[in-house]
Enzyme design. Structure first.
Site, PDB file in Angstrom:
ATOM      1  N   ASP A 227      -9.144   7.419   4.913  1.00  9.15           N
ATOM      2  CA  ASP A 227      -9.466   6.039   4.580  1.00  9.15           C
ATOM      3  C   ASP A 227      -8.291   5.183   5.038  1.00  9.15           C
ATOM      4  OD1 ASP A 227     -10.029   3.555   3.483  1.00  9.15           O
ATOM      5  OD2 ASP A 227      -9.681   4.183   1.396  1.00  9.15           O
TER       6      ASP A 227
ATOM      7  N   ASP B 161     -18.170  -3.151  -1.854  1.00 10.27           N
ATOM      8  CA  ASP B 161     -16.839  -2.704  -1.442  1.00 10.27           C
ATOM      9  C   ASP B 161     -15.961  -3.908  -1.111  1.00 10.27           C
ATOM     10  OD1 ASP B 161     -14.599  -1.579  -0.323  1.00 10.27           O
ATOM     11  OD2 ASP B 161     -15.620  -0.575   1.326  1.00 10.27           O
TER      12      ASP B 161
END
Length: 566
Positions: free
Chosen positions: A6, A168
């Site tokens: 990520d 998100d």
């Protein structure tokens, strides 16, 4: 060894799939999060992570953060006299994560699945891919961050059917995706977002508040001194985080030996943040419209990204949906864990053998066109989508265009990505010039776009008059193995059949034509109408819509002539 990464605006993390589960990897400091920060110390040594972030306020000219927001641009950062592009800075973070993973796992890490915001365009994705290669990694795939989060959340819910929205909000970007799980399939129905909305923007509100309060004392330094600005950014971040649990928080900065402090109430902060909170609504509404899903049919609203910890954001989401969002998923870890699941899928782990993941095209893909106005002049630079946003991929679509002028020698197709009516407001990702025979205007060219989950776009153009074919391949930046590229092209080739030529659709149309010939009066008229409707749906080339329409098509014919038989 392959890992999932990520690569975040504020923090980055990595994880590995092993022993049937995703596991976070700790860095050399024992933390699972590594700040996305780079600095150069007085001796010229490079610092990455926490050591770099801690120097942001004290050494602003030698430290940089939040560079992910500029991926795919020409913007550079100057650190102690050295220029770095955003992908070079990202590569340094990725290399640090790679080294930490190798120390943690005790073996070399050569491959990675890296996550990107769902709304990253082609240039931003290619820049991320280059960053991975610069870090010494073979980037197996770029995965949209909400899709990764859905994998982390959904991998334990594959036995049941569920439909949920992933909200998100990270440090620099905002994404919304709607996910459906059924029969071991995790399917993305829609993705949208805002690449310039995140926790950094909320921090700027507190920076501006401090400038308003103490601008007179700071003078020109309050407006332009980078050292003071970096101190304000750090203080704003601390204050915003404190307000996630308290009704007020101090925003405190020391400048030239004097401390300046403002106590900011959560209510005041949220009032200032109202325009940013309002910007959260449109991507949510667009994702629901594009997926044709009603909010009340969603099983859950999943919050990920550190900025979703703000109570104001959670209340905004609760008001949108009339219920509280799911906060059980760790917003800082879900994306890395999902990337590890995707890495396990790429490695063909036996524990994931029954899992299928689909994704969508986040932006429309099309070509530039022109049209003739009533006065005879031409309006150029118009965007004509061929694969529209939120089409399930891999996908292949075909549209027909015509020459506009007599004796035209060639047609230049620019290939663009975006949603704006004019191509100048979209992102150009390629171009192809196609020769055409001299002839009167109106010569047909069939343009087919075929797009896969890894970002490979094939443009095939057929000149109807001559039968000549021309093609353009737009890759996602994968320089790697030619055999891998060829495998992806073969997979796309299987899609390059127009739905009208699909055997099931041809059989349905043949049945309808026979029924039309056999019928009379109102029945014949009704059959003609359903044939026209079905042809319209086929021409739209949406496999999901076609499959549903074909079932309805046969049901309508059953009502008119009785059930079909073999």
């Amino acid at each position: 060894m392959i890992i999932g990464i990520d690569l975040g605006t504020t923090n980055s993390a990595c994880a590995v799939w092993r022993d049937g589960q995703a596991q976070l990897i700790t860095n050399r400091l024992g933390h699972v999060l590594t700040p996305s920060a780079v600095s150069i110390d007085e001796g010229g040594a490079l610092l990455v992570g926490l050591a770099a972030r801690e120097r942001q306020a004290s050494h602003p000219s030698a430290t940089v953060t939040a560079f992910k927001r500029y991926m795919g641009t020409q913007r550079t950062a100057n650190l102690s006299g050295r220029e770095f592009t955003p992908e070079e800075l990202s590569a340094l973070v990725l290399r640090s994560l790679k080294e930490d993973a190798e120390a943690f796992l005790g073996e070399a890490v050569t491959e990675a699945v890296i996550t990107v915001p769902a709304y990253f365009n082609d240039k931003q994705r290619k820049a991320t891919h280059r960053a991975g290669e610069l870090a010494g990694l073979k980037v197996e795939r770029l995965v949209n961050e909400p899709t990764a989060a859905a994998l982390a959340y959904g991998i334990h819910n594959l036995g049941s059917e569920a439909r949920f929205l992933v909200f998100d909000l990270g440090g620099g970007t905002f994404d919304v995706s709607i996910i459906e799980i059924f029969e071991g399939i995790i399917e993305v129905r829609a993705s949208t977002g805002d690449n310039h909305l995140g926790g950094e923007d909320f921090n700027e509100l507190l920076v501006q508040l401090m400038r308003e309060r103490f601008g007179d004392a700071w003078g020109t330094a309050g407006r332009g001194d980078d050292a003071l600005y970096q101190k304000l950014r750090e203080a704003a971040e601390r204050g915003r985080r404190a307000m996630s649990s308290d009704s007020s928080a101090p925003v405190r900065v020391t400048w030239l030996g004097e401390t300046y402090e403002a106590e900011v109430s959560t209510a005041d902060f949220e009032a200032r943040a109202a325009p940013l909170l309002e910007r959260l609504r449109e991507p949510v509404l667009r994702s629901l419209r594009d997926s044709d899903i009603r909010p009340d049919t969603l099983s859950d609203i999943i919050l990920i990204g550190g900025a979703t910890r703000m109570p104001a954001v959670r209340r905004t989401v609760a008001r949108m949906f009339g219920r509280f969002p799911n906060t059980t998923v760790n917003p800082d870890e879900a994306v890395a864990l999902g990337a590890a699941v995707q890495a396990g899928l790429k490695a063909r782990d036996a524990a994931l053998s029954e899992v299928v993941v689909t994704d969508v095209c986040p932006y429309s893909l099309g070509v530039d066109t022109a049209r003739q106005l009533p006065n005879g002049q031409f309006e150029t630079g118009l965007f004509s989508p061929i694969i529209e946003r939120n089409t399930v991929i891999p996908a292949s679509r075909e549209h027909s265009f015509s020459t506009l002028q007599d004796n035209q020698k060639s047609v230049l197709f620019g290939v663009y990505q975006g949603e704006s009516r004019l191509v100048r407001d979209n992102v150009e990702i390629g171009k192809i010039e196609v020769p055409v025979p001299r002839a009167p205007a109106g010569q047909r060219l069939d343009v087919r776009f075929s797009y896969d989950v890894s970002g490979l776009l094939e443009v095939d153009i057929l000149v109807a008059k001559t039968g000549a074919r021309h093609s353009l391949v737009i890759n996602d930046g994968l320089a790697g193995d030619p055999s891998t590229l060829e495998e992806r092209r073969k997979a796309l080739a299987a899609l390059k059949t127009h739905p009208r030529d699909d055997e099931a659709n041809r059989a349905a149309m043949a049945r309808a034509e026979r029924a039309y010939e056999n019928a009379l009066g109102h029945d014949r008229e009704a059959i003609g109408m359903i044939i026209t409707q079905f042809q319209g749906i086929i021409d739209a080339q949406d496999p999901r819509a076609i499959a549903a329409a074909r079932d309805q098509f046969h049901a309508a014919l059953d009502r008119i002539e009785g059930e079909s038989y073999l």
